[in-house]
Write an enzyme that holds these catalytic residues in place. Structure first.
Site, short mmCIF file in Angstrom:
data_model
loop_
_atom_site.label_atom_id
_atom_site.label_comp_id
_atom_site.label_asym_id
_atom_site.label_seq_id
_atom_site.Cartn_x
_atom_site.Cartn_y
_atom_site.Cartn_z
N GLY A 25 -48.49 -43.17 18.37
CA GLY A 25 -49.15 -43.57 19.62
C GLY A 25 -49.72 -42.42 20.42
O GLY A 25 -50.20 -42.62 21.54
N ASP A 46 -49.28 -40.23 7.85
CA ASP A 46 -48.39 -39.78 8.93
C ASP A 46 -49.01 -38.60 9.69
O ASP A 46 -50.18 -38.27 9.53
CB ASP A 46 -47.04 -39.41 8.30
CG ASP A 46 -45.87 -39.77 9.20
OD1 ASP A 46 -46.00 -39.58 10.41
OD2 ASP A 46 -44.84 -40.23 8.68
N ASP A 100 -40.17 -44.07 15.75
CA ASP A 100 -39.54 -44.90 14.73
C ASP A 100 -38.58 -45.92 15.34
O ASP A 100 -37.81 -45.60 16.24
CB ASP A 100 -38.74 -44.03 13.75
CG ASP A 100 -39.66 -43.23 12.85
OD1 ASP A 100 -40.85 -43.09 13.18
OD2 ASP A 100 -39.18 -42.73 11.82
#
Ligand code: GAL
Length: 762
Positions: free
Chosen positions: A556, A514, A577
């Site tokens: 992104g 992440d 999300d």
């Protein structure tokens, strides 16, 4: 009526009551007109005495963007004035409270009645209570109907006098305002006390019938319910009612009753409604339900080899491949031409071992059962690339969120095998956030040697990895490059190599990495800074003795698709999300255009995980809010996009519909096609979008999507969509030949639905 000029009366529904009463009785007040509007924010806008005569008129029931405030994000206020005649009380069946309905509001609202807080985001406040942090709520309640209920003797109400309703709206992006549903004020009626649990139960399909049983409850402490519960189903294509049944309801206050619905199984989109009508009252309560329709034909008894036709591993790295086969058991599976270093376990159907030499190894798979025999080829490529087709599996986040534990993870692995998902190619079982020690816990986060510790929910990661592998499945994990994960747990910052080594020791095959909290470390948003943490972990992964699929999760930023493969990523999230709503799935899925050319074997765009089945991001789950049509769209679109397919639901509660949705081998084959192309939209025609994906055998997979709210009759024109003039079409969901067509093909597409075809040029 009093002086009309002193305040604006709203349109009241005046109903002349039965002959015994002489006076006009007001049954409800429609707050349709006379709303005033002002952009910006000021506490005095809530005050009844505030002079809003200079404010603009506004329509409720449609966004402010449509009324000259396009792209307005942030605050704006709505105000309306109305009289509340006491006859409203008299006319009602139950006389205790008032219901103020404001329709839907995008995103957040705080409502004031006569200057006093009434409620926020659909939650009514007690008298004298003040607002909490109303706008810091996830997910945004933009889709929620706002209903405020208030006792008739509440001081905030002014009977037979003017009332002022002020609505403070905060739009955090996109469309905004009081956008759907017509505001009205009515007395609380019987239906308001009826709670139905139908959304918590799934339909079960048996012998051509779709069945479900659920409980309805009378939540009132003093009102008895007696009346009819009417079930009706309407075919969305023909508009005809195809089912009607009336169930008698008798529920004294506080009681419940079981309702059983049994409808002949449908093969296309249907609208299902339940209406409760109380005896002696003209009040009705309407619930909509979803009747799922299964398109995937039952799995045939004949043996069939499913899943990807190509598999990549690096030289000398452990390989594990469970051959996905369906058909009547038992099978006899054989493989021929396995490269040196690999062995095949005939009992389990699992290929494992290590291959030292680079090369392409075509392996023949032969499957035989009492019905027949088939063979197929699997190309094992030992080289520099892994994830040669998009990863398919399960991830804990969209269901369990941070409440994930070892039992839930292993239970999912077992379901993959027991319910046969693994026989269709599903193989990764991935833990998301929540396995580490919490950042604010007094416990040590790491051992003395710096290796990461797991929390009490994951007492033995290596054992968990081994048991997942013993089923022939792969094991995935999650971490973050900053000091903490997005959920506030310990992450890998400055311990990347140690963590990669721990992962390898535990048998990890997949890492989702992440971004959260790395934002505090990165100097800025420049490309080198965005890439840096991913390169550091890539380096670490390269040093361990396992192949670990590397999934970047930074939403992104910096057009990650342009450089994700360059930093060694096998997939990268392209968006924020996802959540289980049409808006979220639609805007993410249909927004995947700019990145299309960057997808290919070994490196994929990831529009986030699937939101079908029971989801919830925490301990409490609910059935996805996507309709069956939207779910067909979701899976079709993700397959066309060559997206990684990660199921995000509680697999132990997998219902028939969801299982069928996820086990259509012809749909999966589009996703897993070895060419690895990502579909692009070739035609946008009003609400219809045509997306085309080139396939390895020269065929094209075509999704014709209806983004509109109504069923549509549509003609697909081949030349406008870049398709051959004459072609054979196959309905992929129904696995049925449609025939040969020249220049065009006519179809009906349900609202938010799809027709997915495979087109072979002739
Ligand atoms: C988010 C990520 C989610 C999930 C979560 C865990 O940033 O997008 O998919 O992994 O973190 O905390």
């Amino acid at each position: 009526m009093r002086t009309v000029n002193s305040f604006v009366f709203v349109l009241a529904i005046l109903l002349i009551s039965c002959s015994s009463q002489k006076k006009d009785i007001v049954k409800g007040i429609k707050l349709q007109n006379d709303w005033k509007f002002k952009t910006g924010d000021n506490p005095s806008y809530s005050k009844p005495v505030f002079d809003d005569s200079g404010w603009k008129a506004v329509k409720v029931g449609q966004t402010w963007d449509k009324q000259g405030y396009e792209k307005l994000d942030g605050f704006a206020w709505y105000r309306v004035k109305f009289e509340l005649p006491a006859s409203l009380k008299k006319s009602s069946f139950i006389k205790d409270s008032l219901r103020i309905y404001l329709g839907k509001i995008d995103d957040f609202d705080e409502v004031f009645l006569n200057g006093k807080p009434l409620g926020y985001n659909g939650i009514t406040l007690q008298p004298e209570a003040s607002f909490p942090d109303s706008f810091n709520v996830e997910p945004s309640p933009w889709y929620k109907e706002r209903v405020y209920r208030i006792a008739v003797d509440d001081k905030r109400l002014h009977w037979d006098r003017e009332n002022v309703l002020a609505v403070r709206v905060w739009d955090r992006g996109g469309l905004g305002g009081m956008y759907a549903g017509m505001p009205e004020i009515t007395m609380v009626d019987v239906g308001d006390y009826l709670k139905s649990e139908h959304k918590k139960r799934a339909f079960v399909f048996e012998n051509g019938k779709a069945r479900k049983t659920f409980v309805i409850e009378n939540t009132s402490t003093y009102v008895n319910m007696e009346g009819d519960f009417i079930i009706s189903a309407t075919d969305d294509f023909s508009g005809k009612e195809i089912y009607h049944n009336v169930i008698k309801v008798k529920m004294p206050a506080g009681n419940e009753q079981q309702i059983s619905v049994e409808i002949p199984e449908q093969k296309e989109s249907v609208t299902l409604k339940y209406v409760y009508k109380q005896k002696g009252s003209d009040s009705k309560m309407t619930f909509t339900d979803i009747l799922p329709y299964i398109l995937t034909p039952p799995v045939s008894d004949k043996p069939r080899i499913n899943g990807a036709k190509v598999f990549g591993e690096r030289p000398g790295k452990p390989l594990l491949f469970r051959i996905p086969v369906t058909g009547k058991r038992p099978f006899k599976i054989d493989v021929e031409n396995l490269p040196v270093g690999l062995t095949f376990n005939k009992k389990t159907g699992i290929i494992s071992g290590k291959v030292a030499e680079k090369g392409e190894y075509p392996v023949k798979i032969i499957v035989e059962n009492s019905i027949g025999k088939v063979s197929g080829m699997l190309k094992i490529i030992i080289g520099d690339n892994i994830a040669l087709t998009p990863p398919m599996g399960w991830n804990s986040w969209n269901c369990w969120g941070l409440s994930v534990d070892q039992e839930k993870v292993f239970a999912s692995a077992k379901v993959f095998v027991e319910k046969g998902l693994a026989d269709h190619g599903w193989n990764f079982i991935n833990i998301d956030d929540g396995w580490e020690i919490k950042g604010d816990s007094p416990e040590p986060k790491r051992n003395n040697d710096g290796t990461i510790r797991t929390n009490e929910k994951f007492p033995d990661m290596k054992a968990l990895g081994d048991s997942i592998h013993s089923l022939g499945l792969k094991f995935g994990i999650y971490s973050s490059p900053g000091p903490l994960t997005c959920g506030g747990y310990t992450a890998s910052y400055q311990h990347e190599l140690l963590d990669a080594q721990s992962f390898a020791k535990w048998g990890v095959d997949y890492l989702k990495y992440d971004w959260c909290s790395y934002g505090q470390i990165a100097k800025n948003n420049s490309l080198p800074e965005l890439k840096k943490p991913y390169l550091v972990m890539r380096n670490a992964l390269d040093k361990v003795d396992r192949d670990i699929v590397y999934s970047l999760c930074q939403y992104g930023m910096g057009k990650v698709w342009e450089w994700g493969a360059g930093v060694g990523g096998n997939l990268w999230r392209t968006t924020g999300d996802i959540t289980d709503t049409w808006e979220s799935m639609k805007s993410i899925g249909f927004g995947q255009t700019e990145n299309a050319s960057f997808a290919g074997p070994g490196h994929w765009n990831d529009p986030d995980m699937l939101v079908v089945g029971w989801v919830g991001w925490g301990p409490n789950l609910h059935s996805t809010r996507l309709t069956p049509n939207e779910q067909y769209t979701h899976i079709s679109l993700w397959s066309l996009l060559s997206a990684p397919l990660l199921i995000g639901c509680d697999l132990e509660r997998l219902d028939d519909f969801t299982l069928n949705l996820l086990t259509n081998d012809e749909v999966i084959a589009i996703d897993q096609d070895v060419l690895g192309k990502q579909a692009t939209p070739v035609l946008i025609d009003g609400d219809v979008q045509v997306w085309v994906k080139e396939l390895a055998d020269g065929n094209k997979a075509v999704g014709i999507f209806n983004l509109g709210e109504e069923v549509i009759d549509y003609t697909l024109t081949f030349d406008k969509s870049g398709l051959p003039g004459k072609a054979k079409l196959r309905d992929v969901w129904r696995q049925k030949e449609l025939g040969t067509f020249e220049s065009s093909f006519d179809m009906k597409i349900p609202a938010h639905g799809v027709v997915l075809v495979r087109v072979a040029g002739l």
